[in-house]
Design an enzyme around this catalytic site. Structure first.
Site, PDB file in Angstrom:
ATOM      1  N   THR B 105      53.609  38.716  60.514  1.00  0.00           N
ATOM      2  CA  THR B 105      52.697  39.320  61.490  1.00  0.00           C
ATOM      3  C   THR B 105      53.144  40.459  62.352  1.00  0.00           C
ATOM      4  OG1 THR B 105      51.592  37.232  61.704  1.00  0.00           O
ATOM      5  CG2 THR B 105      51.139  38.758  63.399  1.00  0.00           C
ATOM      6  N   ASP B 121      47.447  42.387  61.902  1.00  0.00           N
ATOM      7  CA  ASP B 121      47.414  42.637  60.457  1.00  0.00           C
ATOM      8  C   ASP B 121      46.771  41.404  59.815  1.00  0.00           C
ATOM      9  OD1 ASP B 121      50.193  41.262  58.811  1.00  0.00           O
ATOM     10  OD2 ASP B 121      49.694  40.904  60.920  1.00  0.00           O
ATOM     11  N   ARG B 123      48.158  39.495  56.841  1.00  0.00           N
ATOM     12  CA  ARG B 123      48.915  38.848  55.760  1.00  0.00           C
ATOM     13  C   ARG B 123      49.427  37.491  56.216  1.00  0.00           C
ATOM     14  NH1 ARG B 123      53.982  41.857  52.983  1.00  0.00           N
ATOM     15  NH2 ARG B 123      52.320  42.888  51.851  1.00  0.00           N
ATOM     16  N   LYS B 137      43.657  36.673  62.080  1.00  0.00           N
ATOM     17  CA  LYS B 137      44.636  36.269  63.081  1.00  0.00           C
ATOM     18  C   LYS B 137      44.125  36.427  64.495  1.00  0.00           C
ATOM     19  CE  LYS B 137      48.324  37.450  60.019  1.00  0.00           C
ATOM     20  NZ  LYS B 137      49.564  38.123  59.765  1.00  0.00           N
ATOM     21  N   GLY B 151      53.349  33.208  64.079  1.00  0.00           N
ATOM     22  CA  GLY B 151      54.166  32.007  63.968  1.00  0.00           C
ATOM     23  C   GLY B 151      53.599  31.106  62.885  1.00  0.00           C
ATOM     24  N   SER B 233      56.852  39.463  63.749  1.00  0.00           N
ATOM     25  CA  SER B 233      58.014  40.089  63.117  1.00  0.00           C
ATOM     26  C   SER B 233      57.909  41.610  63.142  1.00  0.00           C
ATOM     27  CB  SER B 233      58.161  39.593  61.677  1.00  0.00           C
ATOM     28  OG  SER B 233      56.966  39.849  60.973  1.00  0.00           O
ATOM     29  N   ASP B 270      57.321  46.568  58.199  1.00  0.00           N
ATOM     30  CA  ASP B 270      57.785  45.185  58.274  1.00  0.00           C
ATOM     31  C   ASP B 270      57.322  44.439  57.032  1.00  0.00           C
ATOM     32  OD1 ASP B 270      56.639  42.264  59.902  1.00  0.00           O
ATOM     33  OD2 ASP B 270      58.699  42.691  59.286  1.00  0.00           O
ATOM     34  N   SER B 273      54.464  41.657  57.434  1.00  0.00           N
ATOM     35  CA  SER B 273      53.084  42.045  57.758  1.00  0.00           C
ATOM     36  C   SER B 273      52.554  42.913  56.647  1.00  0.00           C
ATOM     37  CB  SER B 273      53.019  42.836  59.050  1.00  0.00           C
ATOM     38  OG  SER B 273      53.898  42.322  59.989  1.00  0.00           O
TER      39      SER B 273
END
Lengths: 204, 339
Positions: B105, B121, B123, B137, B151, B233, B270, B273
């Site tokens: 995320t 995002d 994913r 999310k 998380g 992240s 990242d 994500s």
């Protein structure tokens, strides 16, 4: 070795045009030894709702019995069957209740909702719902199944074509996984009928 | 419920199916077997086996009638730790516990001139595999409050759903619009109670009577109140964009563009994500949830011919069960109840 790899399993569900298909492998093993070749992983909750449970075999059976109990109570109270979305929330709640000591199962739920609209969903072992519009996978062969389904899936397939696609995806994926296989069990559900087929696969 | 059996004997029935016979006269209890039968016939109307113990004291005689408890009529609230011992035993034997669905995320929030903009995002990962390419999310908390979660996916969903229900009950109780600080306090006290084991990192934003608010909540229960925030992240990638381009008093379009840019930075830099950008704009009195506001990662490798199978799957057994036919009930000529 992970707890999910103790028994081995492969489950996949796909959405078609006003129908859905859910398929599983048939092997039950204790690590590398095969114990049964006709193990049932897909259970019928009601005429238009099927539940597949991958992961540890004993937890799958316990969870199935608890869910059937709750669904029967619901049927007595509400005098109707549970909608697939509601059932998915029920499974999610039951799994999350055991957040710090979970059932080692990954359920795949597939059903026909209002107006016979197909609904599929999967969860991880603590109940995080993952709704998808095309396909969901679970089990030790899940990585191969992701790849096979991504390439073979087409939207709005009729039930004959859906059966062929899901069978080929399942068989090709379990051939790449030692812990699942020994044939396949496919249910294709349309508003008018439920077709249950047993596939012939590699017996290794 | 209390019921008078005889002039001197009361029956107290509690929800837990335990019945208490209170009698001020021990002599009355000579008729105890009769009383029990009477009780069974009158109050219960079903056959249950009873076992009873009685103890006599000076003035009042108590008799406990214990029933076999109903199984699981109302499930207990909260977590249940039944399987912990078994799972520990399995872990000691060398079987690793499963990995949970995480949301890797990038989640962000910022305050602009009229309210709050949240972005995320889409994913969801299970270890290194992408389990869901388009998950949601940004969770609903109240009509004027939304919360992004990073998380463990099950934890973020469960905690936001739980607190959302609590907020609704609170709204009914107080008759007022929910405040962001209420949601904040409920979330942080829940997370602190579980000492970080409920692994949910949240960005909470909303507009209430006191103005726009933006908070971050960490899994152990600490909170920060900020004009712009990132979590997950991909937070460093997104924060880099915010730190260089954020200023106070952004307009709505500028704010949405900045949030989209920050999330894209997370998506592309990242690994945890990816996929699409979701944006939620909350202003005083209205909100706009822009699901898949930007899709910078479309699937381009689809073969137009489709997949054809040279060899069909071999079938050993086919069983066709027709679905039950739905019976339509048609009312014939007028209301049956009328005379």
């Amino acid at each position: 070795m992970s707890i999910f790899e103790y028994n081995g399993s492969a489950l996949v569900a796909m959405v078609g045009k006003n129908c859905f298909a859910i398929a599983s492998d048939r092997r039950l093993g204790v690590q590398l030894q095969t114990i049964a070749t006709d193990f049932q992983r897909i259970f019928k909750i009601h005429d238009k709702l099927f539940l597949g449970l991958s992961g540890l075999g004993s937890d799958a059976q316990t969870l199935y019995q608890r869910l059937v109990f709750r669904h029967k109570l619901y049927q007595l109270r509400e005098e109707r069957d549970m909608k697939p979305e509601t059932f998915a929330s029920l499974v999610s709640a039951i799994l999350y209740e055991k957040r710090f000591g979970p059932y080692f199962c990954q359920p795949v739920i597939a059903g026909l909702g209002d107006d016979d609209k197909p609904f599929i969903c999967t969860m991880d072992s603590i109940g995080a719902k993952e709704l998808a519009k095309d396909f969901v996978v679970a089990g030790t062969a899940s990585e191969s199944l992701y790849g096979a389904c991504e390439s073979m899936f087409k939207p709005d397939m009729e039930h004959e074509e859906l059966f062929e696609t899901i069978s080929q995806a399942l068989l090709s994926s379990v051939d790449r996984d030692c812990l699942s296989g020994w044939g396949g069990h496919v249910y294709v559900v349309t508003p008018s009928e439920v077709t249950e087929r047993i596939l012939k696969g590699r017996m290794d | 419920m209390m019921k008078l059996l005889t002039s001197q004997t009361w029956v107290l029935a509690s929800k837990r199916c335990r019945f208490l016979l209170l009698s001020s006269s021990p002599r009355q209890l000579r008729y105890l077997p009769l009383l029990i039968r009477f009780l069974l016939a009158d109050l219960l109307q079903i056959g249950h086996s009873v076992n009873n113990r009685s103890c006599t004291c000076k003035f009042i005689t108590f008799t406990y009638l214990k029933m076999p408890s109903d199984t699981m009529d109302v499930p207990k609230t909260g977590f249940s730790f039944d399987l912990c011992r078994r799972n520990d035993m399995l872990a000691k034997k060398g079987l690793k516990s499963p990995s949970y669905l995480k949301t890797g995320t990038t989640i962000v929030g910022l305050i602009f001139e009229n309210g709050v903009i949240l972005g995320a995002d889409t994913r969801a990962t299970e270890g290194p595999i992408v389990a869901d390419k388009n998950c949601e999310k940004i969770h609903y908390m109240a009509p004027n409050i939304y919360c992004c979660g990073a998380g463990t996916a099950a934890d973020t969903e469960a905690v936001t759903d739980n607190i959302s229900s609590q907020l609704k009950l609170h709204r009914y109780h107080t008759g007022r619009e929910s405040r962001v600080v209420t949601a904040l306090t409920l979330l942080k006290s829940h997370l602190f109670r579980y000492q970080g084991h409920v692994s949910a990192a949240l960005v909470l934003g909303g507009v209430d009577v006191t103005g726009p608010h933006l908070h971050t909540i960490y899994p152990h229960g600490s909170t920060d109140t900020l004009p712009y925030a990132t979590m997950g992240s991909g937070s460093l990638a997104a924060m880099a964009i915010f730190e260089s381009e954020y200023r106070e008093g952004l307009t709505r379009d500028e704010g949405v563009n900045l949030v989209t840019k920050a999330i894209c930075s997370g998506i592309f830099n990242d690994l945890g994500s990816g996929s699409n950008v979701d944006v939620c704009v909350i202003e005083k009195g209205k909100k706009e949830y822009l699901r898949n506001h930007l899709t910078p990662n479309p699937r381009t490798y689809v073969s137009s011919r489709g997949y054809t199978f040279s060899k069909k799957a071999e079938v050993l057994l086919t069983k066709i069960t027709p679905q039950k036919e739905l019976v339509e009930v048609v009312e014939v000529g007028g209301d049956a109840m009328e005379e």
